[in-house]
Design an enzyme around this catalytic site. Structure first.
Site, PDB file in Angstrom:
ATOM      1  N   SER A 124     -52.471  13.090  21.179  1.00 54.37           N
ATOM      2  CA  SER A 124     -51.445  13.632  22.074  1.00 54.37           C
ATOM      3  C   SER A 124     -50.648  14.700  21.348  1.00 54.37           C
ATOM      4  O   SER A 124     -50.480  14.644  20.119  1.00 54.37           O
ATOM      5  CB  SER A 124     -50.513  12.486  22.472  1.00 54.37           C
ATOM      6  OG  SER A 124     -49.301  12.968  22.983  1.00 54.37           O
ATOM      7  N   TYR A 148     -45.059   4.837  19.988  1.00 55.91           N
ATOM      8  CA  TYR A 148     -46.289   5.326  20.628  1.00 55.91           C
ATOM      9  C   TYR A 148     -46.850   6.502  19.844  1.00 55.91           C
ATOM     10  O   TYR A 148     -48.042   6.538  19.495  1.00 55.91           O
ATOM     11  CB  TYR A 148     -46.015   5.745  22.081  1.00 55.91           C
ATOM     12  CG  TYR A 148     -47.139   6.557  22.681  1.00 55.91           C
ATOM     13  CD1 TYR A 148     -48.362   5.955  22.989  1.00 55.91           C
ATOM     14  CD2 TYR A 148     -47.008   7.934  22.914  1.00 55.91           C
ATOM     15  CE1 TYR A 148     -49.409   6.708  23.514  1.00 55.91           C
ATOM     16  CE2 TYR A 148     -48.043   8.676  23.438  1.00 55.91           C
ATOM     17  CZ  TYR A 148     -49.247   8.065  23.742  1.00 55.91           C
ATOM     18  OH  TYR A 148     -50.286   8.810  24.248  1.00 55.91           O
ATOM     19  N   LYS A 152     -50.529   7.157  17.538  1.00 57.24           N
ATOM     20  CA  LYS A 152     -51.479   8.276  17.616  1.00 57.24           C
ATOM     21  C   LYS A 152     -51.634   8.939  16.250  1.00 57.24           C
ATOM     22  O   LYS A 152     -52.742   9.271  15.816  1.00 57.24           O
ATOM     23  CB  LYS A 152     -51.017   9.303  18.662  1.00 57.24           C
ATOM     24  CG  LYS A 152     -51.051   8.781  20.096  1.00 57.24           C
ATOM     25  CD  LYS A 152     -52.477   8.503  20.551  1.00 57.24           C
ATOM     26  CE  LYS A 152     -52.551   7.903  21.938  1.00 57.24           C
ATOM     27  NZ  LYS A 152     -53.881   7.375  22.269  1.00 57.24           N
TER      28      LYS A 152
HETATM   29  P1  NAD Z   1     -54.449   4.755  31.285  1.00 56.63           P
HETATM   30  O1  NAD Z   1     -53.491   3.651  30.978  1.00 56.63           O
HETATM   31  O2  NAD Z   1     -54.658   5.117  32.697  1.00 56.63           O
HETATM   32  O3  NAD Z   1     -55.857   4.414  30.630  1.00 56.63           O
HETATM   33  C1  NAD Z   1     -56.005   3.645  29.457  1.00 56.63           C
HETATM   34  C2  NAD Z   1     -57.020   2.555  29.765  1.00 56.63           C
HETATM   35  O4  NAD Z   1     -57.212   1.760  28.603  1.00 56.63           O
HETATM   36  C3  NAD Z   1     -56.548   1.606  30.881  1.00 56.63           C
HETATM   37  O5  NAD Z   1     -57.567   1.477  31.843  1.00 56.63           O
HETATM   38  C4  NAD Z   1     -56.287   0.275  30.155  1.00 56.63           C
HETATM   39  O6  NAD Z   1     -56.552  -0.827  30.985  1.00 56.63           O
HETATM   40  C5  NAD Z   1     -57.241   0.389  28.978  1.00 56.63           C
HETATM   41  N1  NAD Z   1     -56.860  -0.380  27.796  1.00 56.63           N
HETATM   42  C6  NAD Z   1     -55.671  -0.395  27.152  1.00 56.63           C
HETATM   43  N2  NAD Z   1     -55.724  -1.191  26.083  1.00 56.63           N
HETATM   44  C7  NAD Z   1     -56.988  -1.700  26.030  1.00 56.63           C
HETATM   45  C8  NAD Z   1     -57.654  -2.595  25.146  1.00 56.63           C
HETATM   46  N3  NAD Z   1     -57.034  -3.129  24.100  1.00 56.63           N
HETATM   47  N4  NAD Z   1     -58.950  -2.892  25.401  1.00 56.63           N
HETATM   48  C9  NAD Z   1     -59.599  -2.349  26.455  1.00 56.63           C
HETATM   49  N5  NAD Z   1     -59.016  -1.508  27.324  1.00 56.63           N
HETATM   50  C10 NAD Z   1     -57.718  -1.180  27.105  1.00 56.63           C
HETATM   51  O7  NAD Z   1     -53.976   6.007  30.425  1.00 56.63           O
HETATM   52  P2  NAD Z   1     -54.510   7.523  30.467  1.00 56.63           P
HETATM   53  O8  NAD Z   1     -53.409   8.359  30.950  1.00 56.63           O
HETATM   54  O9  NAD Z   1     -55.820   7.601  31.097  1.00 56.63           O
HETATM   55  O10 NAD Z   1     -54.617   7.784  28.891  1.00 56.63           O
HETATM   56  C11 NAD Z   1     -55.833   7.614  28.194  1.00 56.63           C
HETATM   57  C12 NAD Z   1     -55.593   7.872  26.718  1.00 56.63           C
HETATM   58  O11 NAD Z   1     -55.064   9.189  26.561  1.00 56.63           O
HETATM   59  C13 NAD Z   1     -54.578   6.923  26.079  1.00 56.63           C
HETATM   60  O12 NAD Z   1     -55.022   6.619  24.774  1.00 56.63           O
HETATM   61  C14 NAD Z   1     -53.325   7.747  26.029  1.00 56.63           C
HETATM   62  O13 NAD Z   1     -52.466   7.354  24.992  1.00 56.63           O
HETATM   63  C15 NAD Z   1     -53.868   9.135  25.795  1.00 56.63           C
HETATM   64  N6  NAD Z   1     -52.968  10.204  26.263  1.00 56.63           N
HETATM   65  C16 NAD Z   1     -52.520  10.198  27.560  1.00 56.63           C
HETATM   66  C17 NAD Z   1     -51.643  11.185  27.974  1.00 56.63           C
HETATM   67  C18 NAD Z   1     -51.105  11.205  29.378  1.00 56.63           C
HETATM   68  O14 NAD Z   1     -50.123  11.875  29.632  1.00 56.63           O
HETATM   69  N7  NAD Z   1     -51.706  10.508  30.337  1.00 56.63           N
HETATM   70  C19 NAD Z   1     -51.219  12.182  27.074  1.00 56.63           C
HETATM   71  C20 NAD Z   1     -51.722  12.162  25.781  1.00 56.63           C
HETATM   72  C21 NAD Z   1     -52.591  11.168  25.376  1.00 56.63           C
HETATM   73  N1  UFG Z   2     -38.906  14.751  33.815  1.00 60.89           N
HETATM   74  C1  UFG Z   2     -37.895  14.734  34.759  1.00 60.89           C
HETATM   75  N2  UFG Z   2     -37.826  13.656  35.597  1.00 60.89           N
HETATM   76  C2  UFG Z   2     -38.691  12.620  35.551  1.00 60.89           C
HETATM   77  C3  UFG Z   2     -39.723  12.645  34.586  1.00 60.89           C
HETATM   78  C4  UFG Z   2     -39.793  13.726  33.732  1.00 60.89           C
HETATM   79  O1  UFG Z   2     -37.087  15.650  34.843  1.00 60.89           O
HETATM   80  O2  UFG Z   2     -38.549  11.662  36.342  1.00 60.89           O
HETATM   81  C5  UFG Z   2     -39.025  15.926  32.932  1.00 60.89           C
HETATM   82  C6  UFG Z   2     -38.934  15.603  31.451  1.00 60.89           C
HETATM   83  O3  UFG Z   2     -37.594  15.639  31.024  1.00 60.89           O
HETATM   84  C7  UFG Z   2     -39.800  16.718  30.851  1.00 60.89           C
HETATM   85  C8  UFG Z   2     -40.859  16.965  31.919  1.00 60.89           C
HETATM   86  O4  UFG Z   2     -40.329  16.439  33.129  1.00 60.89           O
HETATM   87  O5  UFG Z   2     -39.051  17.881  30.696  1.00 60.89           O
HETATM   88  C9  UFG Z   2     -42.183  16.271  31.634  1.00 60.89           C
HETATM   89  O6  UFG Z   2     -41.950  14.880  31.409  1.00 60.89           O
HETATM   90  P1  UFG Z   2     -43.157  13.827  31.362  1.00 60.89           P
HETATM   91  O7  UFG Z   2     -42.534  12.488  31.166  1.00 60.89           O
HETATM   92  O8  UFG Z   2     -44.030  14.025  32.531  1.00 60.89           O
HETATM   93  O9  UFG Z   2     -43.989  14.273  30.092  1.00 60.89           O
HETATM   94  P2  UFG Z   2     -43.529  14.375  28.561  1.00 60.89           P
HETATM   95  O10 UFG Z   2     -43.834  15.755  28.115  1.00 60.89           O
HETATM   96  O11 UFG Z   2     -42.178  13.872  28.322  1.00 60.89           O
HETATM   97  O12 UFG Z   2     -44.509  13.283  27.912  1.00 60.89           O
HETATM   98  C10 UFG Z   2     -45.875  13.550  27.761  1.00 60.89           C
HETATM   99  C11 UFG Z   2     -46.696  12.254  27.748  1.00 60.89           C
HETATM  100  C12 UFG Z   2     -46.359  11.428  26.542  1.00 60.89           C
HETATM  101  C13 UFG Z   2     -46.455  12.251  25.298  1.00 60.89           C
HETATM  102  C14 UFG Z   2     -45.572  13.480  25.432  1.00 60.89           C
HETATM  103  C15 UFG Z   2     -45.603  14.377  24.228  1.00 60.89           C
HETATM  104  O13 UFG Z   2     -46.440  11.486  28.902  1.00 60.89           O
HETATM  105  O14 UFG Z   2     -47.303  10.393  26.439  1.00 60.89           O
HETATM  106  O15 UFG Z   2     -46.026  14.222  26.567  1.00 60.89           O
HETATM  107  O16 UFG Z   2     -46.723  15.165  24.200  1.00 60.89           O
HETATM  108  F1  UFG Z   2     -46.038  11.527  24.228  1.00 60.89           F
END
Ligand code: NAD
Ligand code: UFG
Length: 337
Positions: A124, A148, A152
């Site tokens: 991330s 978190y 990572k």
């Molecule tokens: P998500 O929660 O939808 O998907 C993660 C999946 O992993 C889920 O289906 C959950 O049930 C499964 N899981 C969690 N722990 C597990 C375990 N111990 N064993 C087996 N399955 C397990 O999340 P996502 O948004 O699809 O994110 C996927 C990956 O990308 C995550 O590692 C997350 O940290 C990373 N990521 C997400 C974002 C974002 O904004 N969505 C940003 C950066 C990184």
């Molecule tokens: N925001 C609002 N209202 C809300 C939610 C978010 O104003 O209800 C704003 C936040 O302040 C930010 C922007 O919308 O300015 C985006 O916020 P998100 O929560 O959607 O995303 P972030 O950038 O804060 O977080 C994301 C991922 C995290 C990761 C982080 C850093 O969700 O997992 O990027 O890369 F850690």
């Protein structure tokens, strides 16, 4: 030969399953369904017309992983499984360290046992910590600011150590910026448990009437309209980036981190305005105080992804809004019946 997708029932995982199947890969999904439903994979089958082999298991369960690796010829792993809520990670850090870090260690141990040394890992942009230097390039110094983020960062370091100990590994670390949007069929999308933490799912739930109004966290940042700026990337573009990364690990050895973003920033109010324009649905909002830990501006330098993976994001903010809305409108309660 198949690609093992951990966490493949989740938001980014399910979209990546579609793109892997469309690119001709066979896949096996392992997920404990902690934050997802198996229905997402049924929808993946519907979209692609191909069967998905699913095993409900926890990646910390070594025996279950051994069983998967002995039953299937796995050539590479795409590793999404993990917990991802920043706020929750502050409250229950041990669960995050156990699930994300111990889970990855167990996975890598079993991969090593079965001589599978190719992995694509979900990192991330959070690993860059707080910095004013934008755009973020992969060679910048790293530092996490919450549990978190530390999971990572630690996993990235563990993967680098694994490669340093054995140059036969091939590790692609993908640092995602802000994934939003949904598949254009409206069949799969983001289905957060409880009240969403992130901006786009919150907007979508306001639009569909599940939540009354959006709270905008601060309008006094040093940005053009005062609200936070992020690099939103369409989840389908992101999923296609994973296909390129799988192709990369199959052809190369090494351990390399790559940003997946668009390289463009968009403010909270710009995203709200784009969503309203594309969908015709008004999003009531109020300005509230800043959310602790939020940066003013975050966006990626995306030149390395183009150079190393031959990938760049193609879809626009308007596509992200239209596709999110199609998914949310057709599935107002997500995957729930
Ligand atoms: P998500 O929660 O939808 O998907 C993660 C999946 O992993 C889920 O289906 C959950 O049930 C499964 N899981 C969690 N722990 C597990 C375990 N111990 N064993 C087996 N399955 C397990 O999340 P996502 O948004 O699809 O994110 C996927 C990956 O990308 C995550 O590692 C997350 O940290 C990373 N990521 C997400 C974002 C974002 O904004 N969505 C940003 C950066 C990184
Ligand atoms: N925001 C609002 N209202 C809300 C939610 C978010 O104003 O209800 C704003 C936040 O302040 C930010 C922007 O919308 O300015 C985006 O916020 P998100 O929560 O959607 O995303 P972030 O950038 O804060 O977080 C994301 C991922 C995290 C990761 C982080 C850093 O969700 O997992 O990027 O890369 F850690």
């Amino acid at each position: 030969m198949a690609v093992l997708v951990t966490g493949g029932a989740g938001y980014i995982g399910s979209h990546t399953c579609v793109e892997l199947l469309d690119a001709g890969f066979d896949i096996v999904v392992v997920d404990n369904l902690y934050n997802s439903k198996q229905e997402s994979l049924k929808r993946v089958e519907k979209i692609t017309g191909k069967p998905v082999e699913f095993i409900k298991a926890d990646i910390r369960d070594k025996e279950a992983l051994r069983e998967i690796f002995s039953q299937h010829e796995i050539e590479a792993v795409v590793h999404f499984a993990g917990l991802k809520a920043v706020g929750e990670s502050v409250k229950i850090p041990l669960d995050y360290y156990d699930n994300n870090i111990s889970g990855t260690i167990t996975l890598c141990e079993v991969m090593k046992e079965f001589n599978v040394k190719k992995i694509v890992f979900s990192s991330s942009a959070t690993v860059y910590g707080i910095t004013d230097k934008m755009p973020l390039t992969e060679d910048m110094s790293l530092g996490a600011i919450n549990p978190y983020g530390r999971t990572k960062l630690f996993i990235e370091e563990i993967l680098r150590d694994i490669y340093n100990s054995d140059n036969g590994w091939s590790i692609s670390i993908l640092r995602y910026f802000n994934p939003i949007g949904a598949h254009k069929t409206g069949l799969i999308g983001e289905d957060p448990k409880g009240i969403p933490n992130n901006l786009m799912p919150y907007i979508a739930q306001v639009a569909v009437g599940r939540l009354p109004e959006l709270s905008v966290f601060g309008n006094d940042y040093d940005t053009p309209d005062g609200t936070g700026v992020r690099d939103y990337i369409h989840v389908v573009d992101l999923a296609k980036g994973h296909v390129k990364a799988v192709e990369w690990v199959l052809k190369n050895t090494g351990c390399d981190a790559v940003n997946l973003g668009t390289g463009r920033g968009c403010s909270v109010l710009e995203l709200v305005a784009a969503f309203e324009k594309v969908t015709g649905v008004k999003i009531p909002y109020k300005i509230v105080g800043r959310r602790p830990g939020d940066a003013a501006i975050v966006y990626a330098d995306v030149s390395k992804a183009k150079k190393v993976l031959g990938w760049h994001a193609e879809l626009t903010i308007e596509d992200m809004c239209a596709d999110t809305w199609r998914w949310q409108k057709n599935n107002p309660l997500g995957y729930a019946e």
